[in-house]
Design an enzyme around this catalytic site. Structure first.
Site, short mmCIF file in Angstrom:
data_model
loop_
_atom_site.label_atom_id
_atom_site.label_comp_id
_atom_site.label_asym_id
_atom_site.label_seq_id
_atom_site.Cartn_x
_atom_site.Cartn_y
_atom_site.Cartn_z
N SER A 141 0.96 -1.18 0.19
CA SER A 141 0.57 0.00 0.24
C SER A 141 0.89 1.47 0.33
CB SER A 141 -1.31 0.08 1.02
OG SER A 141 -1.66 1.36 1.08
N TYR A 154 -1.43 0.96 10.59
CA TYR A 154 -1.96 0.01 8.72
C TYR A 154 -0.19 0.07 8.02
CZ TYR A 154 -3.28 -0.89 4.19
OH TYR A 154 -3.71 -1.50 3.35
N1 LIG Z 1 -9.60 -1.57 -0.31
C1 LIG Z 1 -7.74 -0.38 -0.44
O1 LIG Z 1 -8.37 0.90 -0.34
C2 LIG Z 1 -6.33 -0.50 -0.52
C3 LIG Z 1 -5.13 0.11 -0.45
C4 LIG Z 1 -4.12 -0.66 -0.11
C5 LIG Z 1 -3.90 -1.83 -0.03
N2 LIG Z 1 -5.04 -2.52 -0.20
C6 LIG Z 1 -4.62 -3.91 0.66
O2 LIG Z 1 -5.35 -4.87 -1.27
C7 LIG Z 1 -5.24 -6.13 -0.30
C8 LIG Z 1 -7.09 -6.67 -0.37
O3 LIG Z 1 -7.39 -5.45 -0.10
P1 LIG Z 1 -9.10 -5.17 -0.45
O4 LIG Z 1 -9.57 -4.01 -0.66
O5 LIG Z 1 -10.20 -6.34 -1.57
O6 LIG Z 1 -10.32 -6.13 1.02
P2 LIG Z 1 -10.52 -6.99 1.18
O7 LIG Z 1 -11.55 -7.36 0.22
O8 LIG Z 1 -11.21 -7.17 2.44
O9 LIG Z 1 -9.94 -8.47 1.60
C9 LIG Z 1 -8.48 -8.68 2.10
C10 LIG Z 1 -8.43 -10.27 2.85
O10 LIG Z 1 -7.82 -10.07 3.21
C11 LIG Z 1 -8.42 -11.66 4.06
N3 LIG Z 1 -8.04 -11.52 5.64
C12 LIG Z 1 -7.52 -11.01 6.22
N4 LIG Z 1 -7.29 -11.45 7.78
C13 LIG Z 1 -7.20 -12.64 7.27
C14 LIG Z 1 -7.24 -13.72 7.62
N5 LIG Z 1 -6.18 -13.66 9.45
N6 LIG Z 1 -6.81 -15.04 7.78
C15 LIG Z 1 -7.25 -15.02 6.56
N7 LIG Z 1 -7.75 -14.42 5.63
C16 LIG Z 1 -7.45 -12.54 6.18
C17 LIG Z 1 -10.08 -11.35 4.13
O11 LIG Z 1 -11.12 -12.03 4.56
P3 LIG Z 1 -12.37 -12.27 4.57
O12 LIG Z 1 -12.91 -12.45 2.89
O13 LIG Z 1 -12.61 -13.47 5.27
O14 LIG Z 1 -12.87 -10.94 5.71
C18 LIG Z 1 -10.53 -11.11 2.84
O15 LIG Z 1 -10.06 -12.00 2.06
C19 LIG Z 1 -5.13 -5.73 1.51
O16 LIG Z 1 -3.86 -6.20 1.49
C20 LIG Z 1 -5.11 -4.26 1.71
O17 LIG Z 1 -4.70 -3.90 2.51
C21 LIG Z 1 -5.95 -2.42 0.06
#
Ligand SMILES: NC(=O)c1ccc[n+]([C@@H]2O[C@H](COP(=O)([O-])OP(=O)(O)OC[C@H]3O[C@@H](n4cnc5c(N)ncnc54)[C@H](OP(=O)(O)O)[C@@H]3O)[C@@H](O)[C@H]2O)c1
Length: 248
Positions: A141, A154
């Site tokens: 990120s 974070y």
């Molecule tokens: N959205 C943003 O603005 C953004 C910006 C920069 C970077 N990112 C990064 O991009 C990645 C994907 O994010 P996203 O936006 O697609 O959000 P998301 O849909 O919430 O994806 C995050 C995933 O991590 C999984 N997770 C969290 N804790 C876990 C654990 N203990 N064991 C197994 N799985 C776990 C969640 O599982 P569940 O489905 O069961 O909750 C979810 O599937 C993340 O690493 C996030 O930090 C996101």
């Protein structure tokens, strides 16, 4: 569309990961989504099947259970007969308000995003290396590049994961393992729902397209959107006194 034939997603319920698969993996590929049991994981698998992906499997993964990772990753690679693409998307956002009131919650964010995801990264990299190479896409990120007060836990967790991913990519360059570090800004997904979008906000599909372009062009780090690269360059040379006051 790429040549990937066997793809494993760690954090298989992630909306960004789903978009990356759609943008980079052909419908005749074998796809294995690993994640927590629940509607996000099963929903992502159903969505891909609905898109025409012929072989989409799921299995359970707990990012916090690091001792299980060697076995889980070993089983996943064995199940697909190897993998040429691994997407690491596990992540938690946590509290966003300076030094957190809920310290236990903050430790969970550090633990999942840095230790848990770091363990998955190392196991995936080792499997790829031992099997002759492949590509590892790691969701970092911009928050980890310049850690701001609003997002400090974070940001710190992503800084650690980002450094580990870049170092792993450097270390395994001669072994056929390629690591692409992805640094999105604000992406409109479940993770950010209810939050006020920051400038340069994009949707998950735009991250997917950026990853596809980055892989095609042989990049090791990309920003999504690309303009954030230059914004972050400016932020990095700003004095902390200015960064502290930014409304980000
Ligand atoms: N959205 C943003 O603005 C953004 C910006 C920069 C970077 N990112 C990064 O991009 C990645 C994907 O994010 P996203 O936006 O697609 O959000 P998301 O849909 O919430 O994806 C995050 C995933 O991590 C999984 N997770 C969290 N804790 C876990 C654990 N203990 N064991 C197994 N799985 C776990 C969640 O599982 P569940 O489905 O069961 O909750 C979810 O599937 C993340 O690493 C996030 O930090 C996101």
């Amino acid at each position: 569309m790429s040549e990937y034939k066997r793809a494993i997603v760690l954090g298989g319920g992630s909306e960004i990961a789903l978009a990356i698969v759609r943008a980079t993996v052909a419908a005749d590929a074998h796809v294995l989504l690993l994640g927590r049991a629940g509607p996000h994981l099963s929903g992502a698998a159903d969505a891909l099947r609905g898109d025409g992906y012929r072989d989409v499997q799921t299995d359970l993964l707990d990012a916090d259970d690091t001792p299980s990772h060697g076995r889980v990753l070993g089983d996943a690679f064995a199940r697909l007969g190897g993998a040429d693409l691994v997407v690491l998307a596990v992540g938690l956002l946590g509290e966003r308000s300076g030094v957190p009131a809920d310290v236990d919650g903050a430790v969970r964010v550090l633990s999942t995003n840095a230790v848990g995801a770091g363990s998955l990264l190392l196991h995936a990299a080792k499997e790829l290396k031992d099997r002759g190479g492949g590509t590892l896409v790691v969701l970092s990120s911009v928050a980890g590049e310049v850690v701001r007060p609003a997002n400090l836990v974070y940001g710190a967790s992503k800084a650690a994961l980002d450094a580990l991913a870049r170092g792993t990519g450097d270390a395994l360059r001669g072994d056929g393992v390629r690591v692409l570090v992805v640094r999105p800004g604000f992406v409109r997904t479940r993770m950010t729902s209810g939050l006020r979008a920051t400038p340069f906000a994009i949707d998950a599909a735009a991250v997917g397209r950026a990853v596809a372009r980055g892989l095609e062009r042989g990049k090791t780090v990309i920003w999504a959107p690309a303009a954030l690269r230059w914004m972050l360059l400016v932020l990095k040379v700003m004095p902390r006194t200015v960064i502290r006051r930014l409304p980000l």
